[in-house]
Scaffold this motif. Structure first.
Motif, mmCIF file in Angstrom:
data_model
loop_
_atom_site.group_PDB
_atom_site.id
_atom_site.type_symbol
_atom_site.label_atom_id
_atom_site.label_comp_id
_atom_site.label_asym_id
_atom_site.label_seq_id
_atom_site.Cartn_x
_atom_site.Cartn_y
_atom_site.Cartn_z
ATOM 1 N N ALA A 129 2.143 4.753 6.700
ATOM 2 C CA ALA A 129 2.584 4.866 5.287
ATOM 3 C C ALA A 129 2.705 6.036 4.361
ATOM 4 O O ALA A 129 2.890 5.889 3.986
ATOM 5 N N VAL A 174 -8.192 10.325 2.834
ATOM 6 C CA VAL A 174 -7.640 8.175 3.730
ATOM 7 C C VAL A 174 -9.376 8.250 3.771
ATOM 8 O O VAL A 174 -9.483 8.673 5.061
ATOM 9 N N GLY A 234 0.858 -0.568 0.242
ATOM 10 C CA GLY A 234 -0.116 -0.368 0.003
ATOM 11 C C GLY A 234 0.383 1.678 -0.244
ATOM 12 O O GLY A 234 0.254 1.919 -0.711
ATOM 13 N N ASP A 241 -6.563 6.723 0.150
ATOM 14 C CA ASP A 241 -5.557 6.075 0.094
ATOM 15 C C ASP A 241 -7.034 5.473 0.718
ATOM 16 O O ASP A 241 -7.560 5.419 1.060
ATOM 17 N N TYR A 296 -2.251 -5.677 2.555
ATOM 18 C CA TYR A 296 -1.666 -6.713 4.052
ATOM 19 C C TYR A 296 -2.669 -7.247 5.123
ATOM 20 O O TYR A 296 -3.531 -7.091 5.006
ATOM 21 N N ALA A 347 -2.019 6.080 9.090
ATOM 22 C CA ALA A 347 -0.932 4.755 9.443
ATOM 23 C C ALA A 347 0.048 5.978 8.507
ATOM 24 O O ALA A 347 0.347 6.748 7.743
#
Ligand SMILES: Cc1ncc(COP(=O)(O)O)c(C=O)c1O
Length: 365
Positions: free
Chosen positions: A87, A130, A59, A156, A182, A85
């Motif tokens: 990321a 997100v 991701g 996202d 994930y 997150a």
């Protein structure tokens, strides 16, 4: 113990189908960029009702590649949330761009459009939205906002597989959406994986090039790309796991609905219900409580696992203290980080476990 995720209790049929899929890959003798990936990309694109799905390594990579495919990089700013997150923000930095953090709405923990407005600058190139916890909300407002400010919208969707807003899937509102596979995600591989989705053919070609060392045709490199390919084994396993996603999502919603009906502690607040004609896929079910740490200890003492998403907002991470942000501060994000607690909400949870979680929370002193 009632766990946050319980892969061991998945139906045996999934395990058997995955074993057969593994054999299929071994027998093919083709392990990277083969037919399984092509098939999974097609199925995921069809599922999301989008023209292209391009499998990548994670991701995190999906976001970096999406940004680079949009030509967003050095000297560009990308506005996003600190309640995500790590990321999400790392991908912006890895693409060479500058993250700017805007605050969240307290009732959803999603990015606040008012705060994003305060973060705009002549260098702003995109908003990275997100779909946190599995929620997709206010998409028309985001599209209008980004169009009127002539900036890109990137979604996202790492936590939002199959989530919809007014009948349209997450990741398909903007030019580009990104997914993570994930293992703990609603659709998870048996390792790392990710996907970029888009309706834009030029962008899709660029993603294909970037994920494979920037190779436009064999031994010809038009970009300085990455090695980020979703391998055949993960693609084959994901094809099997995807068959169960609608049923698992239905169960997550059933659990969430039971929480909304059953949780009634005066010190515990729930986040907002989904908007009309929209759906939430409850990747996580966070509750909000000012005595969060005591509540977590109470759950633990009663054999119920819980986690915090996220205990440290991005701007309070040691390496991110100097990141640009809303000049009014990120108060709602900080409050949420101090008070949120994710309770078990996974498809393998039994009704008995569910009642147990509700009773234990309602009995918190
Ligand atoms: C919102 C969000 N974005 C991005 C990522 C990164 O995905 P991955 O772990 O596959 O790199 C995650 C997963 O941790 C996530 O939850």
């Amino acid at each position: 113990m009632i766990l946050m995720n319980d892969f061991q209790s998945e139906p045996i049929e999934i395990r058997e189908a995955m074993m057969l899929a593994t054999q299929r890959v071994f027998n093919s003798g083709h392990y990277v960029l083969g037919e399984e990936l092509q098939k999974f990309e097609q199925i995921w694109a069809q599922t999301c009702r989008v023209a292209y799905g391009l499998g990548v390594g994670s991701g995190l990579d999906a976001i970096e590649i999406a940004l680079r495919a949009l030509n967003i990089g050095p000297s560009d700013e990308v506005i996003t949330t600190p309640m995500t997150a790590f990321a999400t923000v790392l991908a912006i930095i890895r693409a060479g761009a500058t993250p700017v953090l805007a605050d969240i709405e307290p009732d959803t923990a999603l990015l606040s459009i008012q705060s994003v407005r305060r973060c705009l600058s002549p260098r702003t190139k995109a908003v990275l939205l997100v779909h946190l916890y599995g929620q997709v909300r206010c998409m028309q407002e985001w599209l209008d906002f980004c169009n009127s400010n002539d900036i890109a919208l990137i979604e996202d969707c790492a936590q939002a597989h199959l989530a919809q807003w007014q009948g349209q899937y997450a990741g398909t509102f903007s030019r580009v959406g990104t997914y993570s596979f994930y293992p703990t995600k609603n659709l998870g591989a048996i390792g790392d994986g990710g996907m970029v989705v888009t309706n834009d053919e030029t962008l899709a070609r660029k993603v294909v090039c970037l994920r494979n060392y920037g190779q436009s045709q064999r031994y010809h490199h038009s970009e300085l790309g990455m090695n980020s390919r979703l391998d055949e084994l993960q693609a084959a396993l994901l094809i099997e796991r995807l068959k169960w996603l609608p049923e698992f999502t239905r169960r997550r919603r059933e659990i969430a609905s039971a929480y909304h009906t059953g949780l009634c502690h005066p010190k515990v607040r729930l986040l907002a219900l989904p908007q009309e004609k929209s759906s939430h896929v409850y990747h996580l079910f966070p509750i909000v409580c000012e005595h969060r740490n005591e509540l977590q200890a109470h759950l633990q003492a009663n054999n119920i696992q819980s986690l915090i998403h996220y205990p440290i907002p991005i701007h309070q991470q040691e390496i991110c203290r100097s990141l640009a942000r809303d000049p009014h501060g990120l108060i709602n994000s900080e409050y949420h980080a101090n008070t949120c607690l994710s309770i078990p909400c996974h498809p393998q949870m039994s009704n008995h476990d569910l009642s147990q979680v509700i009773d234990v929370i309602n009995s918190f002193k």
